[in-house]
Design a protein around this motif. Structure first.
Motif, PDB file in Angstrom:
ATOM      1  N   ILE A 260       0.902  -1.181   0.051  1.00 16.89           N
ATOM      2  CA  ILE A 260      -0.042   0.079   0.088  1.00 16.89           C
ATOM      3  C   ILE A 260       0.926   1.329  -0.067  1.00 16.89           C
ATOM      4  CG2 ILE A 260      -1.875  -1.164   1.060  1.00 16.89           C
ATOM      5  CD1 ILE A 260      -0.900   0.017   3.883  1.00 16.89           C
ATOM      6  N   GLY A 261       2.008   1.000  -0.167  1.00 12.44           N
ATOM      7  CA  GLY A 261       2.919   2.379   0.018  1.00 12.44           C
ATOM      8  C   GLY A 261       2.783   3.344  -0.892  1.00 12.44           C
ATOM      9  N   LEU A 262       2.634   3.263  -2.199  1.00 10.51           N
ATOM     10  CA  LEU A 262       2.295   4.026  -3.272  1.00 10.51           C
ATOM     11  C   LEU A 262       1.067   4.889  -2.895  1.00 10.51           C
ATOM     12  CD1 LEU A 262       3.126   3.039  -6.738  1.00 10.51           C
ATOM     13  CD2 LEU A 262       3.813   4.782  -5.709  1.00 10.51           C
ATOM     14  N   ALA A 263      -0.116   4.129  -2.524  1.00  9.65           N
ATOM     15  CA  ALA A 263      -1.280   4.590  -2.295  1.00  9.65           C
ATOM     16  C   ALA A 263      -1.421   5.531  -1.053  1.00  9.65           C
ATOM     17  CB  ALA A 263      -2.480   3.472  -2.079  1.00  9.65           C
ATOM     18  N   LYS A 264      -0.713   5.022  -0.105  1.00 10.34           N
ATOM     19  CA  LYS A 264      -0.784   5.808   1.089  1.00 10.34           C
ATOM     20  C   LYS A 264       0.055   6.915   0.960  1.00 10.34           C
ATOM     21  CE  LYS A 264       0.465   5.268   6.120  1.00 10.34           C
ATOM     22  NZ  LYS A 264       1.426   4.234   6.982  1.00 10.34           N
ATOM     23  N   GLY A 265       1.243   6.914  -0.029  1.00 15.22           N
ATOM     24  CA  GLY A 265       2.111   8.240  -0.166  1.00 15.22           C
ATOM     25  C   GLY A 265       1.073   9.387  -0.915  1.00 15.22           C
ATOM     26  N   ALA A 266       0.371   8.687  -1.695  1.00 17.82           N
ATOM     27  CA  ALA A 266      -0.635   9.587  -2.704  1.00 17.82           C
ATOM     28  C   ALA A 266      -1.784  10.031  -2.078  1.00 17.82           C
ATOM     29  CB  ALA A 266      -0.999   8.759  -3.793  1.00 17.82           C
ATOM     30  N   GLY A 267      -2.001   9.771  -0.385  1.00 13.67           N
ATOM     31  CA  GLY A 267      -3.081  10.374   0.113  1.00 13.67           C
ATOM     32  C   GLY A 267      -4.164   9.600   0.011  1.00 13.67           C
ATOM     33  N   LEU A 268      -4.547   8.306  -0.455  1.00 10.51           N
ATOM     34  CA  LEU A 268      -5.409   7.437  -0.695  1.00 10.51           C
ATOM     35  C   LEU A 268      -5.914   6.730   0.500  1.00 10.51           C
ATOM     36  CD1 LEU A 268      -4.788   5.927  -3.893  1.00 10.51           C
ATOM     37  CD2 LEU A 268      -6.326   7.689  -3.756  1.00 10.51           C
ATOM     38  N   GLU A 269      -7.342   6.541   0.889  1.00  7.31           N
ATOM     39  CA  GLU A 269      -7.759   5.854   2.006  1.00  7.31           C
ATOM     40  C   GLU A 269      -6.969   4.530   2.039  1.00  7.31           C
ATOM     41  OE1 GLU A 269     -11.584   4.672   4.452  1.00  7.31           O
ATOM     42  OE2 GLU A 269     -11.834   5.738   2.470  1.00  7.31           O
ATOM     43  N   VAL A 270      -6.246   4.246   3.140  1.00  7.10           N
ATOM     44  CA  VAL A 270      -5.824   2.828   3.245  1.00  7.10           C
ATOM     45  C   VAL A 270      -5.941   2.326   4.728  1.00  7.10           C
ATOM     46  CG1 VAL A 270      -3.971   3.212   1.546  1.00  7.10           C
ATOM     47  CG2 VAL A 270      -3.527   3.521   3.913  1.00  7.10           C
ATOM     48  N   GLU A 271      -6.263   1.170   4.834  1.00  5.65           N
ATOM     49  CA  GLU A 271      -6.364   0.447   6.118  1.00  5.65           C
ATOM     50  C   GLU A 271      -5.192  -0.606   6.013  1.00  5.65           C
ATOM     51  OE1 GLU A 271     -10.300  -0.323   6.888  1.00  5.65           O
ATOM     52  OE2 GLU A 271     -10.874   1.720   6.923  1.00  5.65           O
ATOM     53  N   ARG A 272      -5.626  -2.139   5.985  1.00  6.89           N
ATOM     54  CA  ARG A 272      -4.914  -3.208   5.865  1.00  6.89           C
ATOM     55  C   ARG A 272      -4.291  -3.015   4.468  1.00  6.89           C
ATOM     56  NH1 ARG A 272      -6.750  -8.585   6.763  1.00  6.89           N
ATOM     57  NH2 ARG A 272      -8.721  -7.699   6.551  1.00  6.89           N
ATOM     58  N   GLY A 273      -5.482  -2.709   3.512  1.00 10.63           N
ATOM     59  CA  GLY A 273      -4.899  -2.574   2.218  1.00 10.63           C
ATOM     60  C   GLY A 273      -5.641  -1.177   1.625  1.00 10.63           C
ATOM     61  N   ASP A 277     -14.346   0.484  -3.399  1.00 12.34           N
ATOM     62  CA  ASP A 277     -15.703   0.324  -3.240  1.00 12.34           C
ATOM     63  C   ASP A 277     -15.959  -1.195  -4.022  1.00 12.34           C
ATOM     64  OD1 ASP A 277     -15.935   0.686  -5.995  1.00 12.34           O
ATOM     65  OD2 ASP A 277     -16.729   2.760  -5.418  1.00 12.34           O
ATOM     66  N   ASP A 278     -17.333  -1.417  -4.434  1.00 18.87           N
ATOM     67  CA  ASP A 278     -17.825  -2.688  -5.278  1.00 18.87           C
ATOM     68  C   ASP A 278     -17.413  -2.670  -6.665  1.00 18.87           C
ATOM     69  OD1 ASP A 278     -18.881  -3.437  -2.949  1.00 18.87           O
ATOM     70  OD2 ASP A 278     -20.876  -3.380  -3.410  1.00 18.87           O
ATOM     71  N   HIS A 279     -16.943  -1.280  -7.079  1.00 24.93           N
ATOM     72  CA  HIS A 279     -16.458  -1.233  -8.563  1.00 24.93           C
ATOM     73  C   HIS A 279     -15.001  -0.969  -8.538  1.00 24.93           C
ATOM     74  CE1 HIS A 279     -20.622  -0.917  -9.549  1.00 24.93           C
ATOM     75  NE2 HIS A 279     -20.633  -0.217  -8.618  1.00 24.93           N
ATOM     76  N   MET A 280     -14.266  -1.331  -7.516  1.00 22.58           N
ATOM     77  CA  MET A 280     -12.933  -1.454  -7.124  1.00 22.58           C
ATOM     78  C   MET A 280     -12.278   0.122  -7.267  1.00 22.58           C
ATOM     79  SD  MET A 280     -13.015  -4.457  -6.894  1.00 22.58           S
ATOM     80  CE  MET A 280     -11.435  -4.872  -6.164  1.00 22.58           C
ATOM     81  N   VAL A 281     -13.127   1.056  -7.238  1.00 22.90           N
ATOM     82  CA  VAL A 281     -12.721   2.467  -7.200  1.00 22.90           C
ATOM     83  C   VAL A 281     -12.270   2.721  -5.651  1.00 22.90           C
ATOM     84  CG1 VAL A 281     -13.584   4.790  -7.529  1.00 22.90           C
ATOM     85  CG2 VAL A 281     -14.421   2.906  -9.012  1.00 22.90           C
ATOM     86  N   THR A 282     -10.869   3.592  -5.867  1.00 23.72           N
ATOM     87  CA  THR A 282     -10.678   4.030  -4.441  1.00 23.72           C
ATOM     88  C   THR A 282     -11.229   5.431  -3.781  1.00 23.72           C
ATOM     89  OG1 THR A 282      -8.744   5.413  -5.460  1.00 23.72           O
ATOM     90  CG2 THR A 282      -8.460   2.999  -5.253  1.00 23.72           C
ATOM     91  N   SER A 283     -10.708   5.914  -2.687  1.00 23.49           N
ATOM     92  CA  SER A 283     -11.109   7.311  -2.374  1.00 23.49           C
ATOM     93  C   SER A 283     -11.087   8.515  -3.371  1.00 23.49           C
ATOM     94  CB  SER A 283     -10.461   7.653  -1.300  1.00 23.49           C
ATOM     95  OG  SER A 283      -9.241   7.601  -1.243  1.00 23.49           O
ATOM     96  N   ASP A 284     -10.383   8.002  -4.418  1.00 20.28           N
ATOM     97  CA  ASP A 284     -10.057   9.048  -5.454  1.00 20.28           C
ATOM     98  C   ASP A 284     -10.855   8.565  -6.826  1.00 20.28           C
ATOM     99  OD1 ASP A 284      -9.167  10.490  -7.945  1.00 20.28           O
ATOM    100  OD2 ASP A 284      -7.319  10.892  -7.117  1.00 20.28           O
ATOM    101  N   PRO A 285     -11.847   8.956  -7.381  1.00 19.67           N
ATOM    102  CA  PRO A 285     -12.623   8.492  -8.542  1.00 19.67           C
ATOM    103  C   PRO A 285     -11.828   8.136  -9.572  1.00 19.67           C
ATOM    104  CG  PRO A 285     -13.643  10.506  -7.545  1.00 19.67           C
ATOM    105  CD  PRO A 285     -12.299  10.480  -6.886  1.00 19.67           C
TER     106      PRO A 285
END
Length: 833
Positions: A260-273, A277-285
């Motif tokens: 999750i390093g890249l996603a976390k560095g980009a400010g996306l919502e991360v927890e364990r992963g 959502d159900d369409h595999m979209v992150t906190s950034d549309p």
């Protein structure tokens, strides 16, 4: 083991399409792109960044690469042609290090900046390294990619001891591969049960017992305290109970964590992963994620089936027809060190559940089905996984099993009305979404659609939808679907089976002998479901050869499975007598040998002595009962069997070379003698002939031999795949080398590759025509270490086979084969008066 990766983008397909950038050139990222292309191939201009300098390959199949059962080329999923065909820019070996969400670009380690309209993160997972002293020492490796495999292969080449920390699937596969490569392996596992996420206690115990029987040391409930260092390199593992285990390499295989390093560095919502959502979209549309790096509804998945389902939903959403991913019910069908395992659902024994258990100790089978409220909620199968898909289908469909409760544990055939149920009917009863191929996530419906679309053979199905294209364990299911969909007569023939006793091909049998560590003919027949009790005259000699080739020093040659000439160590003639050909190194002889041959001819009244085309003397007309005495007399003169009767090295023919001939460029006679003394006694798929010519005039006829050497001023031309006989074939030029040592090494490597790969009774000429000269060169020379590895395996085998069989028989072994049979004469009948 690197496959070339092109960084050029096809210009023809560029335009105003949306730019889709994929971070991750692994199984999930490329599968997502495949799904998108299948729906709308013109919608996106695709760029894929990969951290490894390779095309996309099947990580599930790294274990067979480590074990030596497959090459990297065999596990490629998408070769360079796939990227080129679809106008995909592959940026391999240049990982993305930063995501700039504000400007919608990604930045690679090289500084390359790539804009995107939609970004897909498929960074997978990272191996978990336990935080103990010594974890960073040279010699401590993980097992996640091809580079890790290369490190383990290098360690195995040096030999010694290995410790694998982690008794899950990856750890056990690493241990199996290193064990096959000759290392002494110890598995250290923290939990009391091997593969505790997939197996219950009983199945875990059976697995442990079987692995220990195969030579691995398994330590359960063992907690690692430190990695021991000596002279700057790993030297062992110390456990918290004080035990120390020596090691030349330590493999960490204790688990994985979402990357999750890249996603976390980009400010996306991360927890364990990375949260999606159900369409595999992150906190950034504009950004999606798929695979082992994601967290969906609180769950992270490390199996391939959920990844394929995620990719399906993601592609639906990116092509305008969103379907949504609701999570996965997982099953695991595995082959650990050749042992079949299956698990699905909940087998923890929760309140209100009921266990149905069957044990068959004689066959090494354990089955457990967990039922609650007349529904299957979990299953564990060990040793026999044939009904795994059926149990999983019942579980997914939440089907009421009340009516088949009593027969449930015995499998689909019994539960559906009897053991004689047509196996095709059992497959036909599976639902369309039942999983057929776990490796590639292919359902029954997809296989049927592929067949309906024109795939009328196993190979065509593999190419079309990838079912049965990886480990092959689902091949029987695909064959059934071909028969069901097309009818028996319309299925196009696949590879020829070994014989009528089995449905397996020669290649299948050779692979499974190694994979399942089968070391006796009855073991092969039992494990591979031979349809005859003792095989036939076709399969028994082949099995005998495959086993002696696979297990030198361990397998005891079964002489009754050899043809008569090999049993008798002489060639039977049409009058029932035998011919005897003593070996003459390189075609050279001396007065002692000639006198011994002359004495044998006179002593045993041999009616003919013939000079052979291979520069040997063939003594004809020897009676069966005289053979041991003939051999003893020849042995006394220092002569051994020429194996003129065997599927083995026959002769090394030479010319006089530079020692006597004014045209000779090298010492062809001396080299021929060295080759023959190095290779005699080695059994092969068929007879094998060698020749060494001292100059391009080729007086020894090296270019119609299985292996030929033509000496030239600059060194040696090495030729392969020739033969005389009814269908003459000239050799192919394999390579040119400068020294005798290189010629000898490549000769032994070529012989060993032929021994390990060819079908029994296949000469080198048809073998090379079947496999291709370029394949042969690739096998020998793409990896500079391969020739040495093959040569070492050949020399190891020779330790056990360079024994004169004549001396053994002359000493009294198998004397019953040479006893004189009573002569039966017909009675003279008087004419009726």
């Amino acid at each position: 083991m690197n496959a070339p990766a092109s960084f050029e983008r096809s210009q023809a397909l560029k335009g105003t399409r949306e730019k889709l950038v994929v971070i991750g050139n692994g199984m999930a990222g490329c599968r997502a792109v495949e799904e998108i292309l299948a729906r709308d191939p013109e919608r996106y201009e695709v760029t894929i960044f990969g951290a490894e300098p390779r095309v996309n390959y099947n990580r599930i199949m790294l274990s067979p690469v480590l074990a030596g059962e497959k090459r990297f080329e065999d596990i490629i999923i998408n070769g360079q042609g796939w990227y080129d065909e679809h106008g995909i820019a592959l940026v391999a070996g240049d990982p993305v290090t930063q995501i700039d969400r504000e400007h919608q670009t990604v930045i690679a380690a090289s500084g390359r900046v790539e804009p995107y309209d939609r970004l897909l993160i498929a960074t997978g997972s990272d191996p978990f390294i336990i935080p103990v002293p010594g974890k960073d020492l040279p010699g401590v490796v993980t097992f996640r990619d091809l580079d890790d495999v290369d490190k383990m292969l290098a360690a195995a080449e040096a030999g010694g001891e290995a410790v694998v920390i982690g008794g899950g699937l990856l750890g056990l596969e690493a241990a199996h591969g290193l064990n096959l490569r000759g290392m002494k392996v110890t598995v250290v596992h923290l939990m009391p049960t091997l593969m505790e996420r997939q197996l219950d206690e009983a199945a875990g115990w059976l697995l442990k017992e079987e692995l220990e029987r195969r030579g691995q040391a398994i330590l359960i409930g063992a907690d690692t305290e430190a990695i021991i260092e000596r002279e700057g390199h790993v030297a062992g593992v110390r456990l918290k109970d004080g035990r120390e285990i020596p090691a030349d390499i330590v493999v960490m295989a204790v688990g994985i964590r979402p990357n999750i390093g890249l996603a976390k560095g980009a400010g996306l919502e991360v927890e364990r992963g990375i949260v999606v959502d159900d369409h595999m979209v992150t906190s950034d549309p504009a950004i999606l994620a798929v695979g082992e790096c994601v967290q969906h509804r609180g769950a992270c998945y490390g199996l391939v089936a959920p990844l394929w389902e995620m990719c399906h939903a993601l592609a639906d959403g990116l092509t305008g027809e969103p379907s949504g991913y609701a999570g996965s019910v997982t099953s695991t069908k595995l082959k650990v060190s050749g042992i079949d395992l299956f698990s699905a659902g909940d087998f923890s024994g929760s309140d209100g559940s009921e266990d149905i258990v069957m044990r068959d100790a004689a066959r090494g089978i354990y089955k457990r089905v967990v039922v609650r409220d007349a529904k299957v909620i979990g299953a564990v199968l060990y040793g026999d996984t044939a009904d795994g898909n059926w149990y999983f289908d019942l579980l997914k469909r939440n089907e009421d099993i009340s009516e088949i409760r009593e027969a449930l544990i015995f499998g689909q055939a019994f539960a559906s009305g009897g053991a004689l149920l047509d196996p095709n009917a059992a497959v036909a009863a599976l639902s369309d979404d039942a999983e057929i191929c776990g490796c590639n996530g292919v359902s029954k419906g997809k296989v049927v659609a592929c067949i309906a679309g024109g795939a009328h053979s196993i190979d065509a199905v593999r190419a079309g939808c990838k079912a049965s294209a990886s480990c092959g364990s689902c091949t029987n299911l695909v064959e059934s679907l071909l028969s069901i969909t097309l009818g028996e007569g319309a299925v196009e023939a696949g590879p020829k089976t070994m014989c009528k006793c089995t449905s397996f091909t020669h290649d299948d049998v050779r692979r499974l002998i190694l994979e399942k560590e089968l070391k006796a003919i009855p073991a092969v027949m039992q494990e591979l479901h031979w349809t005859t009790p003792e095989g036939c005259a076709s399969c028994r000699p082949a099995l005998n050869y495959y086993l002696l080739c696979a297990w030198p020093g361990e397998y005891a040659d079964d002489e009754k499975s050899r043809f008569v000439n090999e049993r008798m160590h002489a060639n039977i003639q049409k009058d029932g007598t035998y011919s005897v050909v003593p070996r003459m190194w390189g075609g050279i002889t001396n007065p002692t040998e000639l006198r011994a041959i002359a004495d044998v001819v006179e002593k045993y009244n041999a009616p003919m002595v013939k000079v052979t085309g291979g520069q040997r003397l063939d003594i004809f007309g020897i009676k069966k009962e005289d053979l041991p005495a003939v051999w003893a007399d020849l042995n006394a003169a220092g002569m051994v069997s020429g194996h003129a009767y065997g599927k083995a090295l026959r002769t090394v023919k030479t010319c006089v070379g530079s020692e006597w001939c004014r045209f000779g460029t090298q010492d062809s006679t001396g080299l021929g003698i060295k080759i023959e003394q190095m290779t005699w006694g080695s059994y092969m798929p068929h007879k094998f002939k060698i020749a060494v010519s001292g100059c391009p005039r080729n007086c020894a006829e090296a270019t119609i031999k299985d292996f030929g050497v033509v000496c030239v001023d600059s060194g040696y031309e090495l030729h392969v795949g020739g033969n005389g006989g009814i269908k003459v074939r000239a050799t192919d030029l394999l390579c040119k080398v400068a020294t005798e040592e290189e010629a000898l090494e490549i000769c032994t490597a070529f012989i060993q590759l032929y021994r390990e790969d060819a079908i029994y009774l296949e000469r080198t000429a048809p073998w090379i025509e079947r496999k291709g000269l370029e394949w042969l060169k690739s096998q020998l020379f793409d990896d500079p270490e391969t020739v040495g590895r093959l040569a070492r395996r050949f020399r190891f085998s020779q330790k056990f086979w360079q024994v004169d069989p004549w001396a053994n028989r002359a000493g009294g072994a198998h004397r019953e084969l040479h006893s004189h049979l009573a002569e039966v004469r017909p009675l003279k009948l008087e004419s009726a008066r």
